[in-house]
Design an enzyme around this catalytic site. Structure first.
Site, PDB file in Angstrom:
ATOM      1  N   HIS A 128      -9.338  -0.420   2.666  1.00 34.46           N
ATOM      2  CA  HIS A 128     -10.143  -0.028   3.834  1.00 34.46           C
ATOM      3  C   HIS A 128     -11.377  -0.910   3.984  1.00 34.46           C
ATOM      4  CE1 HIS A 128      -7.463   3.385   3.912  1.00 34.46           C
ATOM      5  NE2 HIS A 128      -7.781   3.613   2.652  1.00 34.46           N
ATOM      6  N   ASP A 159      -1.631  -0.109   5.375  1.00 28.19           N
ATOM      7  CA  ASP A 159      -2.160   1.245   5.489  1.00 28.19           C
ATOM      8  C   ASP A 159      -1.615   1.929   6.738  1.00 28.19           C
ATOM      9  OD1 ASP A 159      -4.014   3.388   4.571  1.00 28.19           O
ATOM     10  OD2 ASP A 159      -4.921   2.987   6.540  1.00 28.19           O
ATOM     11  N   ASP A 209      -4.255  -2.664  -3.313  1.00 25.37           N
ATOM     12  CA  ASP A 209      -5.555  -1.996  -3.470  1.00 25.37           C
ATOM     13  C   ASP A 209      -5.482  -0.926  -4.553  1.00 25.37           C
ATOM     14  OD1 ASP A 209      -4.202   0.086  -2.213  1.00 25.37           O
ATOM     15  OD2 ASP A 209      -5.375  -0.007  -0.370  1.00 25.37           O
ATOM     16  N   ASP A 258       0.854  -1.185   0.000  1.00 22.49           N
ATOM     17  CA  ASP A 258       0.000   0.000   0.000  1.00 22.49           C
ATOM     18  C   ASP A 258       0.890   1.234   0.000  1.00 22.49           C
ATOM     19  OD1 ASP A 258      -2.364   1.441  -0.065  1.00 22.49           O
ATOM     20  OD2 ASP A 258      -2.729   1.298   2.086  1.00 22.49           O
ATOM     21  N   GLY A 259       0.361   2.286  -0.588  1.00 21.77           N
ATOM     22  CA  GLY A 259       1.035   3.571  -0.581  1.00 21.77           C
ATOM     23  C   GLY A 259      -0.001   4.657  -0.435  1.00 21.77           C
ATOM     24  N   GLU A 270       2.424   3.999  -4.092  1.00 19.92           N
ATOM     25  CA  GLU A 270       1.879   2.670  -4.403  1.00 19.92           C
ATOM     26  C   GLU A 270       2.911   1.840  -5.176  1.00 19.92           C
ATOM     27  OE1 GLU A 270      -0.896   1.265  -3.384  1.00 19.92           O
ATOM     28  OE2 GLU A 270      -2.399   2.811  -3.075  1.00 19.92           O
TER      29      GLU A 270
END
Length: 151
Positions: A130, A140, A76, A11-12, A49
């Protein structure tokens, strides 16, 4: 998850876009869990990301006992997943131009990710962000922690 496979979550994120950014990844090798993270003072969400995926795959390439295994990468980011599995071939054919004849953004990172991707056996998977997926949430949190270092 089969014992011989590696599972990666990435994740970024960015506070503002551009703004302070962070990236995080979790690499699962059987029972072993490795967390990596970092950030930049001024960056974009897409750069973070991409960086998360690059850092995870680079870690795997540097470990001889991991690099020959099947790797499932969960992100994501449709940008990362679709970029590396679909769009990049056209970008290369078009001299790193988009369908609209504009330069591909983040070409430096795409080149790095492409090199890693082509040296490993990877299946890319998209996950909803999320949504309570354990390791996506861990990533996250790593991002948020890194972003705060620059605010």
């Amino acid at each position: 998850m089969e014992e011989n496979n590696i599972v990666v979550y990435t994740d970024g994120g960015c506070s503002g876009n551009p703004g302070p950014g962070g990236w995080g990844c979790v690499i699962l090798e059987g029972e072993k869990e490795t967390q990596l993270s970092g950030g930049e003072k001024m960056t974009t969400n897409n750069r973070m990301e991409l960086t998360a995926a690059i850092k995870a795959l680079d870690y795997i390439v540097q470990n001889d006992n991991l690099k020959n295994k099947l790797i499932f990468v969960y992100s994501d980011s449709q940008y990362v997943k679709n970029g590396i599995t679909q769009w990049i071939q056209k970008w290369k054919q078009n001299g790193w131009k988009t369908a609209n004849k504009k330069p591909v953004l983040n070409q430096d990172l795409w080149l790095n990710l492409d090199k890693l991707y082509n040296s490993l056996q990877i299946e890319w998977k998209w996950v909803k962000g999320h949504a309570g997926i354990k390791y996506n949430e861990v990533c996250d949190q790593l991002c948020q922690t890194e972003m705060k270092k620059f605010q």
